[in-house]
Design an enzyme around this catalytic site. Sequence first.
Site, mmCIF file in Angstrom:
data_model
loop_
_atom_site.group_PDB
_atom_site.id
_atom_site.type_symbol
_atom_site.label_atom_id
_atom_site.label_comp_id
_atom_site.label_asym_id
_atom_site.label_seq_id
_atom_site.Cartn_x
_atom_site.Cartn_y
_atom_site.Cartn_z
ATOM 1 N N THR A 98 -5.376 10.072 -0.007
ATOM 2 C CA THR A 98 -6.719 9.813 0.502
ATOM 3 C C THR A 98 -7.056 10.841 1.577
ATOM 4 O OG1 THR A 98 -5.888 8.302 2.193
ATOM 5 C CG2 THR A 98 -6.624 7.325 0.099
ATOM 6 N N HIS A 157 0.787 -1.235 0.000
ATOM 7 C CA HIS A 157 0.000 0.000 0.000
ATOM 8 C C HIS A 157 0.821 1.288 0.000
ATOM 9 C CE1 HIS A 157 -3.780 1.965 0.071
ATOM 10 N NE2 HIS A 157 -4.427 1.111 0.820
ATOM 11 N N TYR A 204 -13.720 5.080 10.363
ATOM 12 C CA TYR A 204 -12.880 5.600 9.284
ATOM 13 C C TYR A 204 -13.421 5.072 7.968
ATOM 14 C CZ TYR A 204 -8.359 6.278 6.742
ATOM 15 O OH TYR A 204 -7.361 6.652 5.867
ATOM 16 N N SER A 208 -12.312 5.442 3.919
ATOM 17 C CA SER A 208 -11.306 5.967 3.003
ATOM 18 C C SER A 208 -11.966 6.637 1.802
ATOM 19 C CB SER A 208 -10.409 4.820 2.525
ATOM 20 O OG SER A 208 -9.431 5.286 1.638
#
Length: 667
Positions: A508, A381, A495, A497
């Site tokens: 992001t 990532h 959360y 994204s």
Amino acid sequence: MGPLVARLRFGPRPAPLWMQGGGCGRRWLGAEAGAGARAERQYLQRSVVPTLHFQPSLPRLPIPKLEDTMKRYLSAQRPLLDDSQFRRTEQLCRTFESGLGKELHAQLVAQDERNKHTSYISGPWFDMYLSARDSIVLNFNPFMSFNPDPKPDYNDQLTRATNLTMSAMRFMKTLRAGLLEPEVFHLNPAKSNTNIFKRVIRLVPSALAWYGAYMVNAYPLDMSQYFRLFNSTRLPQPGRDELFTDEQEKHLLVLRNGNFYVFDVLDQDGNILKASEVHAHLKYILSDNSPTPEFPLAYLATENRDTWAGLRQELLNNGNKETLGKVDSAVFCLCLDDFPITDLVHLSHTMLHGDGVNRWFDKSFNLIVAKDGNAAINFEHSWGDGVAVLRVFNEVFKDSTQTPAITPQAQPAPVDSSRVVRRLNFRLNETLKAGIAKAKEKFDSTMQTLSIDSIQFQRGGKEFLKKHKLSPDAVAQLSFQMAFLRQYGQTVATYESCSTAAFRHGRTETVRPASMFTKKCSEVFVREPSKNSPDQLKELIAQCSKYHSQLTREAAMGQGFDRHLFALRYLAAAKGHKLPELYQDPAYGQINHNILSTSTLTSPAVNIGGFAPVVPDGFGVGYGIHDDWIGCNVSSYPARNVREFLQCVNKSLEDIFDVLEGKPVRS
């Protein structure tokens, strides 16, 4: 502009030549026309508009006003805190806004002005990822699994692996040739996604092209991450990892039974090998009876990053430099598993972490193909986000299923693969063997603690919710809030994204779905639905939808609060300031302890996707909202019960749909 939902300072190496300038790639066009070109198709497409035509004119990611960030932060904190906690946090915000925060914000704005080639979040975000010392397995790498090939006989492992590999190579060549369609978010495709518009916009200078697209409600997206898709690896280093890319290399890395194989997939002229030759080489690997090594090297990439950095140095010192170089520089990693997938839970475990033997998690992506043709991408990532990975995922699925390179009846080329395919052998000393054994022990014990389960809610999806003038994403998020309240009796940090790829080097932003609106609505539905009329319940849902849509729009436009506060904290540390009180507030720690970590992914190519929780007492919630159904794939550690949570999500969706259909909420 609508939401662009998904999940830069490049490393020391500059972007390659094909990425520099809007008219990229025209020098490649002659290669295919030359005498050495393959008869087979080398490119996925031939875009009228050069791939990076819009890149120079992309707008810059805005830095929100400090007062706006403070207001948004307090709004997100309100449902999580009692009155006395909230008053303390409110006071800390006022002090920060008028004091050190104001100073840091001014410095951040000035720094941003000096670095117009990038975004204010790019450098800090890279540092955040690359400085993290936890294992990247579960903590960072997510997966997306492909839908099966619609033609059942094409799901044979060898056939599918060959077709997916060939399509991925075509994508790479198309990208590097500047022939890949630019990534554009079309609000009015009838005007902007047309041949006429493309022919006109390609004549507009790159420095102005974004404005031309904007005039017809089209939003080109940042593509600066794309060059890390291929020939790239995250290298473990003490303290902070590095990203490595070598576009000159032509070989594919294949893992099977923990054995590493390489063979060239490009010839000396840069053309993709014939599909029949790739077919032959993969067949040779699948027929190799070499047992799993006693000490499988792949476990090392699952380790703590500092531990792995030390062991990598030991590998280099022990004569493995050239062999490791082959792994690091390979176009990508193809993982061939020797077992079929039994169900969705098995699919998720296999594609998210596997057994640790047959993945190289440091590669930009692993393309995994099981014995029955089930396939997925697991990606590292730090180098990029969901927009780039989903693009290659969608293109590869479309190309491999609509114009496959081989058929199940195809015969491999009559080549001697034993002379072409090389099995990599690593020299291991006692230190390395002990390191691998310890990594295996840690990996196995950690994976045993992870639970994954999924549901498919079949009563309706996007079409039904839009008929009721509701945001489908807002309804899905509301169901998670209601579910957690039903299961645990509280509202917690959540959360979601959201991509900021509409801006140059955007990454992001965070949508904070837990709001006073969702808290009130959840409490009514869970605790006292019968005390409210159907119209009142509908109104509560509508308020949640309206507010969530506002939060999502703001986040997509770079107007959240999470990245701004992160950048200010990063700058304070870089300037040697003592950590500001705002960041020492328990409420700040609590809102960043994301018990519900969520991300949505919907595509015709995607079967299911997922990731692990980001905290030990959390849930990792991957979900997709389809035309007529909603899917959720959720993970947890022992502190939470994933099956019970999903039952509560299903009950919450049932309640919402009952209200929208005019039925009473069932107890």
